[in-house]
Structure formats: C-alpha cells, structure tokens
Motif scaffolding. Sequence first.
Motif, PDB file in Angstrom:
ATOM      1  N   VAL A  20      29.146 -59.518   6.611  1.00 33.56           N
ATOM      2  CA  VAL A  20      28.806 -58.483   7.596  1.00 33.56           C
ATOM      3  C   VAL A  20      27.383 -58.678   8.089  1.00 33.56           C
ATOM      4  O   VAL A  20      27.091 -58.562   9.295  1.00 33.56           O
ATOM      5  N   THR A  21      26.479 -59.014   7.171  1.00 34.03           N
ATOM      6  CA  THR A  21      25.085 -59.254   7.549  1.00 34.03           C
ATOM      7  C   THR A  21      24.980 -60.438   8.505  1.00 34.03           C
ATOM      8  O   THR A  21      24.246 -60.397   9.503  1.00 34.03           O
ATOM      9  N   VAL A  22      25.714 -61.518   8.205  1.00 34.34           N
ATOM     10  CA  VAL A  22      25.689 -62.707   9.075  1.00 34.34           C
ATOM     11  C   VAL A  22      26.238 -62.362  10.455  1.00 34.34           C
ATOM     12  O   VAL A  22      25.665 -62.741  11.489  1.00 34.34           O
ATOM     13  N   GLN A  23      27.341 -61.632  10.492  1.00 36.21           N
ATOM     14  CA  GLN A  23      27.929 -61.274  11.791  1.00 36.21           C
ATOM     15  C   GLN A  23      27.001 -60.365  12.596  1.00 36.21           C
ATOM     16  O   GLN A  23      26.916 -60.484  13.824  1.00 36.21           O
ATOM     17  N   ALA A  24      26.312 -59.465  11.898  1.00 37.13           N
ATOM     18  CA  ALA A  24      25.366 -58.590  12.600  1.00 37.13           C
ATOM     19  C   ALA A  24      24.248 -59.410  13.225  1.00 37.13           C
ATOM     20  O   ALA A  24      23.802 -59.134  14.355  1.00 37.13           O
ATOM     21  N   LEU A  25      23.790 -60.431  12.490  1.00 39.57           N
ATOM     22  CA  LEU A  25      22.736 -61.292  13.038  1.00 39.57           C
ATOM     23  C   LEU A  25      23.255 -62.085  14.231  1.00 39.57           C
ATOM     24  O   LEU A  25      22.587 -62.183  15.269  1.00 39.57           O
ATOM     25  N   LEU A  26      24.455 -62.650  14.111  1.00 44.05           N
ATOM     26  CA  LEU A  26      25.012 -63.435  15.208  1.00 44.05           C
ATOM     27  C   LEU A  26      25.206 -62.594  16.465  1.00 44.05           C
ATOM     28  O   LEU A  26      24.968 -63.053  17.588  1.00 44.05           O
ATOM     29  N   SER A  27      25.611 -61.345  16.276  1.00 43.13           N
ATOM     30  CA  SER A  27      25.857 -60.487  17.444  1.00 43.13           C
ATOM     31  C   SER A  27      24.588 -60.160  18.204  1.00 43.13           C
ATOM     32  O   SER A  27      24.646 -59.753  19.375  1.00 43.13           O
ATOM     33  N   SER A  28      23.455 -60.353  17.544  1.00 43.94           N
ATOM     34  CA  SER A  28      22.185 -60.075  18.221  1.00 43.94           C
ATOM     35  C   SER A  28      21.641 -61.299  18.945  1.00 43.94           C
ATOM     36  O   SER A  28      20.603 -61.229  19.612  1.00 43.94           O
ATOM     37  N   GLY A  85      30.442 -66.552  25.628  1.00 41.74           N
ATOM     38  CA  GLY A  85      29.622 -65.409  25.252  1.00 41.74           C
ATOM     39  C   GLY A  85      30.079 -64.693  24.001  1.00 41.74           C
ATOM     40  O   GLY A  85      29.620 -63.578  23.709  1.00 41.74           O
ATOM     41  N   THR A  86      30.992 -65.307  23.223  1.00 38.50           N
ATOM     42  CA  THR A  86      31.523 -64.660  22.026  1.00 38.50           C
ATOM     43  C   THR A  86      31.433 -65.612  20.833  1.00 38.50           C
ATOM     44  O   THR A  86      31.721 -66.807  20.961  1.00 38.50           O
ATOM     45  N   TRP A  87      31.046 -65.069  19.699  1.00 40.87           N
ATOM     46  CA  TRP A  87      31.012 -65.862  18.463  1.00 40.87           C
ATOM     47  C   TRP A  87      32.406 -65.873  17.862  1.00 40.87           C
ATOM     48  O   TRP A  87      32.962 -64.830  17.521  1.00 40.87           O
ATOM     49  N   ARG A  88      32.999 -67.067  17.730  1.00 39.57           N
ATOM     50  CA  ARG A  88      34.373 -67.207  17.257  1.00 39.57           C
ATOM     51  C   ARG A  88      34.355 -67.447  15.740  1.00 39.57           C
ATOM     52  O   ARG A  88      34.363 -68.587  15.264  1.00 39.57           O
ATOM     53  N   VAL A  89      34.297 -66.365  14.999  1.00 42.42           N
ATOM     54  CA  VAL A  89      34.335 -66.429  13.545  1.00 42.42           C
ATOM     55  C   VAL A  89      35.354 -65.414  13.050  1.00 42.42           C
ATOM     56  O   VAL A  89      35.711 -64.458  13.740  1.00 42.42           O
ATOM     57  N   ARG A  90      35.810 -65.622  11.809  1.00 39.94           N
ATOM     58  CA  ARG A  90      36.788 -64.723  11.230  1.00 39.94           C
ATOM     59  C   ARG A  90      36.134 -63.379  10.888  1.00 39.94           C
ATOM     60  O   ARG A  90      34.930 -63.308  10.698  1.00 39.94           O
ATOM     61  N   PRO A  91      36.949 -62.315  10.794  1.00 39.22           N
ATOM     62  CA  PRO A  91      36.412 -61.001  10.419  1.00 39.22           C
ATOM     63  C   PRO A  91      35.720 -61.060   9.054  1.00 39.22           C
ATOM     64  O   PRO A  91      36.140 -61.794   8.157  1.00 39.22           O
ATOM     65  N   ALA A  92      34.684 -60.290   8.928  1.00 39.57           N
ATOM     66  CA  ALA A  92      33.909 -60.278   7.683  1.00 39.57           C
ATOM     67  C   ALA A  92      34.724 -59.682   6.550  1.00 39.57           C
ATOM     68  O   ALA A  92      35.458 -58.699   6.732  1.00 39.57           O
ATOM     69  N   ARG A  93      34.578 -60.285   5.348  1.00 43.17           N
ATOM     70  CA  ARG A  93      35.304 -59.791   4.180  1.00 43.17           C
ATOM     71  C   ARG A  93      34.356 -59.491   3.019  1.00 43.17           C
ATOM     72  O   ARG A  93      34.800 -59.259   1.899  1.00 43.17           O
ATOM     73  N   SER A  94      33.052 -59.521   3.291  1.00 45.21           N
ATOM     74  CA  SER A  94      32.072 -59.177   2.253  1.00 45.21           C
ATOM     75  C   SER A  94      30.819 -58.628   2.935  1.00 45.21           C
ATOM     76  O   SER A  94      30.632 -58.774   4.153  1.00 45.21           O
ATOM     77  N   ASP A  95      29.961 -58.009   2.145  1.00 49.51           N
ATOM     78  CA  ASP A  95      28.719 -57.455   2.697  1.00 49.51           C
ATOM     79  C   ASP A  95      27.831 -58.557   3.268  1.00 49.51           C
ATOM     80  O   ASP A  95      27.171 -58.364   4.305  1.00 49.51           O
TER      81      ASP A  95
END
Length: 243
Positions: A29-37, A16-26
Amino acid sequence: MGIPQAASLQDIYQNGTWRVRPARSDKQVTVQALLSSLTLTTEPDSIFWSVDNTVWEKYSTGGIYRLLKNHGNKVPWNHIIWSKGGIPKHNFMAWLATLNRLPTKDRLLQWGLNVDPNCLLCSTTAESRDHLILECSYSASLWRRFSMRLGLTMPLSWGLMISALLSLTGPVWYKRLCCLVWKLAIYSLWVERNSRLHRQNYRSVDSLAATMDRTIRNRINSLRDANPVAASTMYQFWIQSST
C-alpha cells in the motif's frame, strides 16, 4: 505486485496509469501510494542530488556530513584546536587532552585497572592530565624552552593555558605558530610517556626538544606553497628565536 525484476518504470507505466497488481500488504500500500504521486514524462533521465528540498549540482561529502552530524554549540577553544596549518594527529591529541579523555593513570584507576599511579616522566607524583602535560618537572622544562622562544609565559594550569592561547595578540602567523607548538608539545609528551610505558625507551628533554624543533621547521616549510610570505616570516622568527 506483478513487477518483473528486470522491468523499467516505462514497462509498468502506460497511458498515465501504473499497471501493478492490487496491494495485499501494508508495505505494498505504501509503494502504491508513492507511485500514485508520481507522473512520468518523456524527458530524458538525469541524475541529481536533492537534499532538504534543495537540488545540488554535485555531491558533497562534507555537506552530507554536516547534515547528519549532531550540531552542538561550538566551544570557545574550537579555533585553537582546529587551527589552520595544524598537523591532524596533533590536533586530535590536543582535542582529547582538552576534553580530559587521554587514558592517564588516574583515569585507568577509576576504571578499576591495577596500575602504578606514578607519573612515567618524573616517577614522583600521581599521573593525571594536568600533571603529565603541565606540572611535571620534565614537562615544565620543555614548556619553558618553547615559551621563551615564542615570547610567552605559559601558565602551568590547564584552564589558564587555554585562556592565554585564546587571548593571543599579534599577526595571524604568530598565533598559528603558537598553537602549532602547543599541540606538538602535548603530542610529544604523550608519545614520550607511552614510549617509556611500552618500550622502556627514555629520552631526555634536550632530545625531545630537538625532535620538536625539526618537526616545527618541516611543518612551516610545508606551508610555503599555500602562503609563502607567512611561511617565510614564521620560519625566520622561529630560526632567530633559537639563537
């Protein structure tokens, strides 16, 4: 973000968790926000089209075109230009003529080109859309022949001609035939004009009318599969009107 190029969604989604590295650019951040949804399920993958929050069972090029195009108000002469059974290149030429977008000599002069302004069909009057297609003695002679066959009085004025076509009465096949002949005449006159300009090839009104007659007969015959009754009636009318 530490995602291998060949990775699948399953490879980076665990417990239930997306295993990606912390965001380091805007952008990240957009990609991670999409994945979290998003939440993956165990259901098998499937492909579908979702347009304006509506799922389509199959793709439609026409549907996508209608969504992307600029939806302006329909002009009143829409159905006489794009009439059913029309020949596409004739429809297009009539559309350009109605919008006064044909490169006639009056427009070429407005663009700053040095051209002889006289009409290529009569050589006596300055060429414009209205003159070339309606008012020229060559064109008027052609219109008289086919107007008589259709039982019409075709006004030698663009606005009145459009009004006459819009107010046609009678069976549907008759209206389609009138529109077919009207657009063919515009196309034929423009082709004759260009033939004289570029190839110095001149045809008489009789020759042009004969070519138009064959085109009309061929087009009517091509409509038999779609509507044999209407095509037969239209053909009989056209043959009888030539006698």
